[in-house]
Design a protein around this motif. Structure first.
Motif, PDB file in Angstrom:
ATOM      1  N   PHE A  36      10.349 147.536  55.008  1.00  0.00           N
ATOM      2  CA  PHE A  36       9.093 147.888  55.531  1.00  0.00           C
ATOM      3  C   PHE A  36       8.674 149.086  55.475  1.00  0.00           C
ATOM      4  O   PHE A  36       7.662 149.605  55.091  1.00  0.00           O
ATOM      5  CB  PHE A  36       9.400 147.449  57.255  1.00  0.00           C
ATOM      6  CG  PHE A  36       7.872 146.935  57.729  1.00  0.00           C
ATOM      7  CD1 PHE A  36       7.447 145.650  57.270  1.00  0.00           C
ATOM      8  CD2 PHE A  36       7.415 147.846  58.645  1.00  0.00           C
ATOM      9  CE1 PHE A  36       6.083 145.334  57.982  1.00  0.00           C
ATOM     10  CE2 PHE A  36       6.054 147.342  59.060  1.00  0.00           C
ATOM     11  CZ  PHE A  36       5.366 146.322  58.702  1.00  0.00           C
ATOM     12  N   PRO A  37       9.631 150.304  55.872  1.00  0.00           N
ATOM     13  CA  PRO A  37       9.246 151.584  55.562  1.00  0.00           C
ATOM     14  C   PRO A  37       8.860 152.102  54.151  1.00  0.00           C
ATOM     15  O   PRO A  37       7.864 152.769  53.951  1.00  0.00           O
ATOM     16  CB  PRO A  37      10.553 152.392  56.011  1.00  0.00           C
ATOM     17  CG  PRO A  37      11.348 151.391  56.859  1.00  0.00           C
ATOM     18  CD  PRO A  37      11.032 150.121  56.419  1.00  0.00           C
ATOM     19  N   LYS A  38       9.594 151.207  53.150  1.00  0.00           N
ATOM     20  CA  LYS A  38       9.203 151.515  51.773  1.00  0.00           C
ATOM     21  C   LYS A  38       7.975 151.037  51.478  1.00  0.00           C
ATOM     22  O   LYS A  38       7.244 151.873  50.686  1.00  0.00           O
ATOM     23  CB  LYS A  38      10.581 150.812  51.059  1.00  0.00           C
ATOM     24  CG  LYS A  38      11.986 151.648  51.155  1.00  0.00           C
ATOM     25  CD  LYS A  38      12.937 150.706  50.539  1.00  0.00           C
ATOM     26  CE  LYS A  38      14.234 151.022  50.987  1.00  0.00           C
ATOM     27  NZ  LYS A  38      15.074 150.077  50.153  1.00  0.00           N
ATOM     28  N   SER A  39       7.645 150.007  51.721  1.00  0.00           N
ATOM     29  CA  SER A  39       6.419 148.992  51.383  1.00  0.00           C
ATOM     30  C   SER A  39       5.008 149.822  51.850  1.00  0.00           C
ATOM     31  O   SER A  39       4.188 149.756  51.304  1.00  0.00           O
ATOM     32  CB  SER A  39       6.433 147.629  51.858  1.00  0.00           C
ATOM     33  OG  SER A  39       6.313 147.606  53.488  1.00  0.00           O
ATOM     34  N   VAL A 156      14.372 141.306  48.232  1.00  0.00           N
ATOM     35  CA  VAL A 156      13.227 140.222  48.005  1.00  0.00           C
ATOM     36  C   VAL A 156      11.987 140.519  49.171  1.00  0.00           C
ATOM     37  O   VAL A 156      10.934 140.327  48.500  1.00  0.00           O
ATOM     38  CB  VAL A 156      14.105 139.003  48.622  1.00  0.00           C
ATOM     39  CG1 VAL A 156      13.120 137.880  48.814  1.00  0.00           C
ATOM     40  CG2 VAL A 156      15.165 138.586  47.712  1.00  0.00           C
ATOM     41  N   VAL A 157      12.186 141.182  50.241  1.00  0.00           N
ATOM     42  CA  VAL A 157      10.968 141.606  51.053  1.00  0.00           C
ATOM     43  C   VAL A 157      10.289 142.360  50.489  1.00  0.00           C
ATOM     44  O   VAL A 157       9.046 142.529  50.378  1.00  0.00           O
ATOM     45  CB  VAL A 157      11.425 141.737  52.353  1.00  0.00           C
ATOM     46  CG1 VAL A 157      10.174 142.242  53.246  1.00  0.00           C
ATOM     47  CG2 VAL A 157      11.870 140.644  53.114  1.00  0.00           C
ATOM     48  N   LEU A 158      10.768 143.388  49.737  1.00  0.00           N
ATOM     49  CA  LEU A 158      10.117 144.641  49.364  1.00  0.00           C
ATOM     50  C   LEU A 158       9.259 144.023  47.998  1.00  0.00           C
ATOM     51  O   LEU A 158       7.983 144.378  47.940  1.00  0.00           O
ATOM     52  CB  LEU A 158      11.007 145.754  48.880  1.00  0.00           C
ATOM     53  CG  LEU A 158      10.291 146.967  48.249  1.00  0.00           C
ATOM     54  CD1 LEU A 158       9.390 147.769  49.394  1.00  0.00           C
ATOM     55  CD2 LEU A 158      11.424 148.026  47.780  1.00  0.00           C
ATOM     56  N   SER A 159       9.771 143.380  47.318  1.00  0.00           N
ATOM     57  CA  SER A 159       9.172 142.745  46.178  1.00  0.00           C
ATOM     58  C   SER A 159       7.830 142.085  46.610  1.00  0.00           C
ATOM     59  O   SER A 159       6.877 141.732  45.678  1.00  0.00           O
ATOM     60  CB  SER A 159      10.113 141.885  45.026  1.00  0.00           C
ATOM     61  OG  SER A 159      10.320 140.690  45.756  1.00  0.00           O
ATOM     62  N   THR A 160       7.876 141.208  47.546  1.00  0.00           N
ATOM     63  CA  THR A 160       6.787 140.410  48.141  1.00  0.00           C
ATOM     64  C   THR A 160       5.792 141.602  48.759  1.00  0.00           C
ATOM     65  O   THR A 160       4.445 141.298  48.725  1.00  0.00           O
ATOM     66  CB  THR A 160       7.380 139.654  49.151  1.00  0.00           C
ATOM     67  OG1 THR A 160       8.276 138.857  48.651  1.00  0.00           O
ATOM     68  CG2 THR A 160       6.213 138.540  49.659  1.00  0.00           C
ATOM     69  N   VAL A 277      10.571 156.311  48.187  1.00  0.00           N
ATOM     70  CA  VAL A 277       9.381 156.521  49.021  1.00  0.00           C
ATOM     71  C   VAL A 277       8.237 157.157  48.145  1.00  0.00           C
ATOM     72  O   VAL A 277       6.900 157.052  48.315  1.00  0.00           O
ATOM     73  CB  VAL A 277       9.587 157.800  50.261  1.00  0.00           C
ATOM     74  CG1 VAL A 277       8.339 158.152  50.679  1.00  0.00           C
ATOM     75  CG2 VAL A 277      10.423 157.173  51.149  1.00  0.00           C
ATOM     76  N   PHE A 278       8.823 158.120  47.047  1.00  0.00           N
ATOM     77  CA  PHE A 278       7.739 158.882  46.254  1.00  0.00           C
ATOM     78  C   PHE A 278       7.369 158.108  44.994  1.00  0.00           C
ATOM     79  O   PHE A 278       6.834 158.544  43.975  1.00  0.00           O
ATOM     80  CB  PHE A 278       8.132 160.246  46.046  1.00  0.00           C
ATOM     81  CG  PHE A 278       7.961 161.036  47.175  1.00  0.00           C
ATOM     82  CD1 PHE A 278       6.771 161.716  47.682  1.00  0.00           C
ATOM     83  CD2 PHE A 278       9.181 161.180  48.378  1.00  0.00           C
ATOM     84  CE1 PHE A 278       6.558 162.283  48.716  1.00  0.00           C
ATOM     85  CE2 PHE A 278       8.855 162.038  49.333  1.00  0.00           C
ATOM     86  CZ  PHE A 278       7.477 162.839  49.749  1.00  0.00           C
ATOM     87  N   LEU A 279       8.357 157.132  44.681  1.00  0.00           N
ATOM     88  CA  LEU A 279       8.110 156.367  43.508  1.00  0.00           C
ATOM     89  C   LEU A 279       6.513 155.993  43.025  1.00  0.00           C
ATOM     90  O   LEU A 279       6.151 156.203  41.990  1.00  0.00           O
ATOM     91  CB  LEU A 279       8.897 155.128  43.243  1.00  0.00           C
ATOM     92  CG  LEU A 279       9.009 154.279  41.859  1.00  0.00           C
ATOM     93  CD1 LEU A 279       9.274 155.071  40.988  1.00  0.00           C
ATOM     94  CD2 LEU A 279       9.819 153.059  42.032  1.00  0.00           C
ATOM     95  N   LEU A 296       5.659 149.280  40.137  1.00  0.00           N
ATOM     96  CA  LEU A 296       7.047 149.805  39.777  1.00  0.00           C
ATOM     97  C   LEU A 296       8.024 149.374  40.937  1.00  0.00           C
ATOM     98  O   LEU A 296       9.243 149.062  40.772  1.00  0.00           O
ATOM     99  CB  LEU A 296       6.666 151.174  39.700  1.00  0.00           C
ATOM    100  CG  LEU A 296       6.110 151.917  38.419  1.00  0.00           C
ATOM    101  CD1 LEU A 296       5.949 153.236  38.532  1.00  0.00           C
ATOM    102  CD2 LEU A 296       7.128 151.389  37.212  1.00  0.00           C
ATOM    103  N   LEU A 297       7.572 149.441  42.216  1.00  0.00           N
ATOM    104  CA  LEU A 297       8.229 148.956  43.183  1.00  0.00           C
ATOM    105  C   LEU A 297       8.846 147.438  43.454  1.00  0.00           C
ATOM    106  O   LEU A 297       9.786 147.070  43.513  1.00  0.00           O
ATOM    107  CB  LEU A 297       7.504 149.172  44.677  1.00  0.00           C
ATOM    108  CG  LEU A 297       7.261 150.568  45.183  1.00  0.00           C
ATOM    109  CD1 LEU A 297       6.439 150.874  46.262  1.00  0.00           C
ATOM    110  CD2 LEU A 297       8.648 151.313  45.551  1.00  0.00           C
TER     111      LEU A 297
END
Length: 478
Positions: A36-39, A156-160, A277-279, A296-297
């Protein structure tokens, strides 16, 4: 099956059954906690322009959220020890949902710090720590696999969420998107409902394990001569463990393996989250469009998704499990090398290659991060260990991304940020290699001493029995 560290539990974990439903619930809960924080970084550029703030200021949103998640570890530990994992996770899901709804009405960046960062971060803490703890109550032999599968929830959650957030932003703006995310995150309550406490009364107590099968988690046991012949120091340690504080076990600060883990992780976390975070902002800075940057994420998360269970399977093999700390040391060092080489990547293809290798490195560390801690301290002290580790790590988690953002503001280039993160990862990786070499060596010495004392004790017992028999014979003859 590879040898496993001693459980130090008063029952035998089922290693299956409903435990796999618990792993699925942990999969969802851990997935939202880390992803969640990354997305939310997808919204950073637009929120930065909306509030007219710097890179460093916008980075504080994720930093405060992650730091609050880590700072809430001890509180979460206390609640888990008192009420169990299920209600704590469900309350956490409601807190994150409320935080996102409130943030959608934000008028200043401070409002986002408080809602998304503090309230949302504490809600994620109530999701993360219980999910990690309950796996150790259901699994022992298959624990690395179970942990690897549960930790797969993050990619999995991040890719979604990464492409979903870009779609939601295009359709509803960041305010409408936050409102919708508040409803999506309520799935954590469903995950929490699966975390049924293990029925300890229905499970047999474990048999005594031979000393040669004990891993680093048996540091205290390895130093003891035998179960029935304890030195004064070991008796004191045994009493302290038996009368452990009801909430947090501060005796862990005298545990050699725990201190090694803690020191290395404090340095490591200064550079652990900032590259993620900065990608996407880094890609946009190079002129790449928003959807490609968000993709990319997704690439990073896709690789991360497959490497985590693979790392769990590899870590459960007979070659890796007895010395799993070396595997973790390699994973941390590999992360550092990836970040140091990132500025050499040119164009979108170069960033895709970096995202693939970074996904491999990040997934390996994430899959092993809490498994190696449980391997060091044992399942019975893991809840307290996680709480203590997370409260101390919240400092570098909080400061890491803003420091990285400040480097971008000062130099106007992201490469110095990636160099700094590479150093922050490579140094603790080397530290782990060196310190765990001496730790394993010390454990082997303690184990040999314990075996020697056991043999000497047995010989003395035989001699005593023989002398008593002879005395009885003489008395009978007399």
């Amino acid at each position: 099956m590879p040898p496993a560290a001693a459980t130090n539990l008063d029952y035998t974990p089922p290693d299956g059954g409903w435990g796999w439903a618990v792993v699925f619930g942990s999969f969802i809960s851990i997935g939202f906690s880390y992803a969640f924080p990354k997305s939310l970084t997808i919204y950073f550029k637009e929120i930065q322009e909306y509030f007219s703030v710097s890179y460093s200021q916008i980075a504080w949103v994720s930093s405060v959220m992650l730091a609050s998640m880590y700072a809430g570890g001890p509180v979460s530990s206390i609640l888990v020890n008192r009420y169990g994992s299920r209600p704590v996770v469900m309350v956490g899901g409601v807190m994150v949902s409320a935080a996102m709804v409130l943030a959608s009405f934000g008028r200043t960046i401070i409002h986002l710090y408080l809602c998304v960062g503090v309230i949302g971060g504490f809600g994620l803490a109530f999701n993360l720590q219980p999910a990690l703890t309950i796996i150790g109550t259901y699994f022992h032999v298959k624990r690395p696999i179970a942990n690897g599968l549960a930790m797969t929830g993050s990619p999995v959650v991040l890719s979604t969420l990464a492409p979903l957030n870009q779609f939601l932003f295009d359709c509803f703006g960041w305010r409408g998107s936050f409102l919708i995310l508040g409803s999506i995150v309520l799935n954590c309550c469903v995950a929490g409902s699966l975390m049924r406490p293990v029925n300890k009364n229905a499970l047999p107590k474990p048999k005594a394990e031979p000393s040669e099968c004990n891993g680093p988690a048996a540091e205290e046991a390895a130093s003891a001569p035998s179960a029935n012949l304890l030195t004064e120091e070991n008796q004191s340690e045994s009493r302290s463990q038996g009368c452990v504080d009801k909430f947090i076990d501060f005796s862990l600060f005298r545990h050699r393996g725990f201190l090694i883990y803690l020191v290395g992780n404090v340095v490591m976390f200064f550079g652990f989250f900032a590259p993620v975070v900065f990608l996407a902002p880094y890609a946009k800075h190079q002129g790449i469009d928003e959807y490609s940057a968000a993709f990319l994420l997704s690439i990073f998360a896709l690789v991360d998704m497959f490497i985590r269970p693979a790392t769990g399977l590899l870590g459960n093999t007979k070659w890796i499990r007895p010395r799993i700390q070396y595997f973790f040391s390699f994973a941390v060092s590999y992360n550092g090398v990836c970040h140091l080489l990132c500025p050499l990547a040119e164009g979108y293809v170069g960033l895709v290659i970096y995202a693939v290798f970074f996904g491999l490195a990040f997934g390996m560390v994430s899959a092993l991060l809490f498994e190696v801690l449980m391997d060091l301290v044992g399942a019975h002290r893991f809840s307290s260990a996680v709480g203590l580790v997370t409260i101390i790590e919240c400092g570098p988690v909080l400061l890491g991304p803003p420091i990285s953002g400040a480097l971008v503001d000062i130099y106007g280039d992201y490469k110095y940020m990636y160099y700094a993160c590479g150093v922050f990862m490579l140094v603790p990786g080397i530290f782990f290699f060196i310190m765990h070499y001496f730790n394993y060596k010390k454990l082997d010495e303690e184990r040999r001493q314990a075996v020697a004392v056991d043999m000497r004790t047995c010989e003395e017992a035989v001699e005593l029995k023989t002398s008593q028999d002879e005395k009885t014979v003489h008395e009978t003859d007399g």
